[in-house]
Structures are given as structure tokens and as C-alpha cells.
Design a protein around this motif. Structure first.
Motif, PDB file in Angstrom:
ATOM      1  N   MET A  10     -23.605 -25.119 -23.548  1.00 47.55           N
ATOM      2  CA  MET A  10     -22.342 -24.480 -23.906  1.00 47.55           C
ATOM      3  C   MET A  10     -21.950 -23.514 -22.799  1.00 47.55           C
ATOM      4  O   MET A  10     -22.700 -22.601 -22.464  1.00 47.55           O
ATOM      5  N   GLY A  11     -20.783 -23.751 -22.228  1.00 48.16           N
ATOM      6  CA  GLY A  11     -20.260 -22.815 -21.253  1.00 48.16           C
ATOM      7  C   GLY A  11     -19.590 -21.654 -21.957  1.00 48.16           C
ATOM      8  O   GLY A  11     -19.067 -21.796 -23.056  1.00 48.16           O
ATOM      9  N   LEU A  12     -19.613 -20.514 -21.351  1.00 52.92           N
ATOM     10  CA  LEU A  12     -19.062 -19.326 -21.983  1.00 52.92           C
ATOM     11  C   LEU A  12     -17.662 -18.973 -21.475  1.00 52.92           C
ATOM     12  O   LEU A  12     -17.078 -18.017 -21.942  1.00 52.92           O
ATOM     13  N   TYR A  13     -17.143 -19.740 -20.555  1.00 56.87           N
ATOM     14  CA  TYR A  13     -15.765 -19.521 -20.131  1.00 56.87           C
ATOM     15  C   TYR A  13     -15.161 -20.867 -19.724  1.00 56.87           C
ATOM     16  O   TYR A  13     -15.881 -21.838 -19.487  1.00 56.87           O
ATOM     17  N   SER A  14     -13.866 -20.926 -19.668  1.00 62.60           N
ATOM     18  CA  SER A  14     -13.169 -22.209 -19.495  1.00 62.60           C
ATOM     19  C   SER A  14     -13.487 -22.895 -18.171  1.00 62.60           C
ATOM     20  O   SER A  14     -13.358 -24.107 -18.074  1.00 62.60           O
ATOM     21  N   GLY A  15     -13.922 -22.168 -17.169  1.00 63.00           N
ATOM     22  CA  GLY A  15     -14.217 -22.765 -15.873  1.00 63.00           C
ATOM     23  C   GLY A  15     -15.619 -23.341 -15.754  1.00 63.00           C
ATOM     24  O   GLY A  15     -15.983 -23.852 -14.700  1.00 63.00           O
ATOM     25  N   CYS A  16     -16.405 -23.298 -16.815  1.00 63.79           N
ATOM     26  CA  CYS A  16     -17.770 -23.835 -16.772  1.00 63.79           C
ATOM     27  C   CYS A  16     -17.723 -25.344 -16.547  1.00 63.79           C
ATOM     28  O   CYS A  16     -16.864 -26.026 -17.075  1.00 63.79           O
ATOM     29  N   ASP A  17     -18.662 -25.832 -15.781  1.00 70.78           N
ATOM     30  CA  ASP A  17     -18.712 -27.256 -15.454  1.00 70.78           C
ATOM     31  C   ASP A  17     -20.112 -27.781 -15.767  1.00 70.78           C
ATOM     32  O   ASP A  17     -20.993 -27.775 -14.912  1.00 70.78           O
ATOM     33  N   GLN A  18     -20.328 -28.216 -17.014  1.00 69.20           N
ATOM     34  CA  GLN A  18     -21.649 -28.671 -17.428  1.00 69.20           C
ATOM     35  C   GLN A  18     -22.076 -29.947 -16.709  1.00 69.20           C
ATOM     36  O   GLN A  18     -23.263 -30.143 -16.468  1.00 69.20           O
ATOM     37  N   ILE A  19     -21.138 -30.820 -16.368  1.00 76.58           N
ATOM     38  CA  ILE A  19     -21.490 -32.048 -15.638  1.00 76.58           C
ATOM     39  C   ILE A  19     -22.082 -31.679 -14.280  1.00 76.58           C
ATOM     40  O   ILE A  19     -23.128 -32.197 -13.880  1.00 76.58           O
ATOM     41  N   ASN A  20     -21.441 -30.761 -13.579  1.00 71.66           N
ATOM     42  CA  ASN A  20     -21.962 -30.317 -12.289  1.00 71.66           C
ATOM     43  C   ASN A  20     -23.306 -29.603 -12.468  1.00 71.66           C
ATOM     44  O   ASN A  20     -24.225 -29.789 -11.672  1.00 71.66           O
ATOM     45  N   ALA A  21     -23.424 -28.814 -13.515  1.00 69.02           N
ATOM     46  CA  ALA A  21     -24.690 -28.121 -13.782  1.00 69.02           C
ATOM     47  C   ALA A  21     -25.802 -29.133 -14.021  1.00 69.02           C
ATOM     48  O   ALA A  21     -26.929 -28.968 -13.548  1.00 69.02           O
ATOM     49  N   MET A  22     -25.503 -30.198 -14.747  1.00 74.69           N
ATOM     50  CA  MET A  22     -26.517 -31.220 -15.028  1.00 74.69           C
ATOM     51  C   MET A  22     -26.912 -31.953 -13.756  1.00 74.69           C
ATOM     52  O   MET A  22     -28.081 -32.275 -13.564  1.00 74.69           O
ATOM     53  N   LYS A  23     -25.945 -32.206 -12.880  1.00 69.43           N
ATOM     54  CA  LYS A  23     -26.265 -32.850 -11.600  1.00 69.43           C
ATOM     55  C   LYS A  23     -27.228 -31.979 -10.798  1.00 69.43           C
ATOM     56  O   LYS A  23     -28.067 -32.484 -10.061  1.00 69.43           O
ATOM     57  N   HIS A  24     -27.091 -30.676 -10.933  1.00 69.25           N
ATOM     58  CA  HIS A  24     -27.988 -29.743 -10.257  1.00 69.25           C
ATOM     59  C   HIS A  24     -29.342 -29.683 -10.971  1.00 69.25           C
ATOM     60  O   HIS A  24     -30.387 -29.648 -10.338  1.00 69.25           O
ATOM     61  N   PHE A  25     -29.312 -29.701 -12.295  1.00 67.41           N
ATOM     62  CA  PHE A  25     -30.523 -29.554 -13.096  1.00 67.41           C
ATOM     63  C   PHE A  25     -31.472 -30.747 -12.968  1.00 67.41           C
ATOM     64  O   PHE A  25     -32.677 -30.576 -12.789  1.00 67.41           O
ATOM     65  N   ARG A  26     -30.943 -31.966 -13.092  1.00 67.07           N
ATOM     66  CA  ARG A  26     -31.795 -33.162 -13.151  1.00 67.07           C
ATOM     67  C   ARG A  26     -32.777 -33.273 -11.991  1.00 67.07           C
ATOM     68  O   ARG A  26     -33.972 -33.448 -12.216  1.00 67.07           O
ATOM     69  N   PRO A  27     -32.331 -33.204 -10.732  1.00 71.12           N
ATOM     70  CA  PRO A  27     -33.303 -33.376  -9.643  1.00 71.12           C
ATOM     71  C   PRO A  27     -34.338 -32.255  -9.599  1.00 71.12           C
ATOM     72  O   PRO A  27     -35.499 -32.485  -9.283  1.00 71.12           O
ATOM     73  N   ARG A  28     -33.935 -31.039  -9.938  1.00 69.74           N
ATOM     74  CA  ARG A  28     -34.892 -29.932  -9.912  1.00 69.74           C
ATOM     75  C   ARG A  28     -35.896 -30.042 -11.049  1.00 69.74           C
ATOM     76  O   ARG A  28     -37.065 -29.748 -10.890  1.00 69.74           O
ATOM     77  N   CYS A  29     -35.427 -30.499 -12.194  1.00 73.45           N
ATOM     78  CA  CYS A  29     -36.335 -30.724 -13.321  1.00 73.45           C
ATOM     79  C   CYS A  29     -37.328 -31.829 -12.960  1.00 73.45           C
ATOM     80  O   CYS A  29     -38.534 -31.702 -13.205  1.00 73.45           O
ATOM     81  N   ASN A  30     -36.832 -32.904 -12.362  1.00 75.10           N
ATOM     82  CA  ASN A  30     -37.712 -34.005 -11.970  1.00 75.10           C
ATOM     83  C   ASN A  30     -38.740 -33.570 -10.934  1.00 75.10           C
ATOM     84  O   ASN A  30     -39.885 -34.013 -10.977  1.00 75.10           O
ATOM     85  N   GLU A  31     -38.347 -32.699 -10.005  1.00 73.76           N
ATOM     86  CA  GLU A  31     -39.310 -32.187  -9.024  1.00 73.76           C
ATOM     87  C   GLU A  31     -40.486 -31.521  -9.730  1.00 73.76           C
ATOM     88  O   GLU A  31     -41.645 -31.724  -9.361  1.00 73.76           O
ATOM     89  N   SER A  32     -40.196 -30.733 -10.738  1.00 71.64           N
ATOM     90  CA  SER A  32     -41.250 -30.051 -11.498  1.00 71.64           C
ATOM     91  C   SER A  32     -42.071 -31.047 -12.308  1.00 71.64           C
ATOM     92  O   SER A  32     -43.304 -30.970 -12.339  1.00 71.64           O
ATOM     93  N   LEU A  33     -41.402 -31.966 -12.981  1.00 75.57           N
ATOM     94  CA  LEU A  33     -42.107 -32.939 -13.812  1.00 75.57           C
ATOM     95  C   LEU A  33     -42.999 -33.868 -12.989  1.00 75.57           C
ATOM     96  O   LEU A  33     -44.089 -34.240 -13.427  1.00 75.57           O
TER      97      LEU A  33
END
Length: 132
Positions: A10-33
Motif C-alpha cells: 500500500m502506497g501512502l501517497y498518490s505518486g507511489c509506484d508499487q510496480i517499480n518497487a516490486m521490480k526493485h524488490f524481486r532481484p534483491r530478495c532473490n539475492e538473499s534467498l
């Protein structure tokens, strides 16, 4: 789930971009996993909530649906999803917030409302994009 994660961001303001955040999250999460011999499934399914899905009752039903995924996957018995140890809620600054506790949704709504009113603090970043 053993091979994937369900998240509702959930973004807290109208300019939040969860799709972009997920693109950033996935590779970093995979690096850890990968360090412990695991990784996220290859095919992600990302979905931005519609206006209707953002209405409180619809949002709560969506969260319930996601929380019940271990039931549908046969990992926990019917109506035992709240006991699944990997189901939870993360609201920065509120580590004690538990999604199945009595009064959770009232408290969640108050917290989110306050965070939206206060705005998110802007982090000063260095050239790497990391917060200082």
C-alpha cells in the motif's frame, strides 16, 4: 507458500509506484534467498489495485483471500490460516501489529490515515540511491 510470496503493498501517497518497487524488490530478495539455496518463482504476477479494490471492505476481503492461500494450497487445515507462521503484516514503526488480532482493522485504518496525513519523510540519498 513454499515457492512464492503473496504481498499486498500500500502506497501512502498518490505518486507511489508499487510496480517499480516490486521490480526493485524481486532481484534483491532473490539475492538473499539464493544464499540459502532458494529463490522466488520465475513468473511474477503483479496487479495494481483498482479504485473498487481500494475501498475498505474490498481491501479487507482481498487481504483475507491472500491470507487463506495456505489453506487452498493444503499447507494448513481449513480455517487455520491465521496460525500459519509466515502470514503477517508489516507496517513500518508498528512491529507489534498482528493481522488476526481483535481490532486489527480499526487500528490499521487509524495508523494508515495518520501516516498519510503526516506524509512520508523524504530520505536524503547518496549517489547509489540508498538512504543515509
Amino acid at each position: 507458500m513454499p515457492d512464492h510470496v503473496h504481498m499486498i503493498w500500500m502506497g501512502l501517497y498518490s505518486g507511489c509506484d508499487q510496480i517499480n518497487a516490486m521490480k526493485h524488490f524481486r532481484p534483491r530478495c532473490n539475492e538473499s534467498l539464493e544464499k540459502i539455496g532458494f529463490g522466488l518463482q520465475d513468473q511474477a504476477y503483479d496487479h495494481v489495485l483498482t479504485d473498487e479494490e481500494r475501498i475498505a471492505a474490498s481491501f479487507q476481503r482481498l487481504c483475507d483471500y491472500v491470507a487463506r492461500n495456505p489453506e487452498r494450497g493444503g499447507i494448513v487445515d481449513s480455517d487455520r490460516f491465521a496460525e500459519y507462521r509466515f502470514t503477517g503484516c508489516i507496517v513500518p514503526g508498528y512491529p507489534e501489529l498482528k493481522p488476526f488480532a481483535v481490532g486489527f482493522w480499526d487500528r490499521f485504518d487509524r495508523i494508515v490515515s495518520r501516516l498519510k496525513k503526516q506524509g512520508m519523510q523524504q530520505w536524503k540519498t547518496d549517489d547509489s540511491g540508498r538512504g543515509e
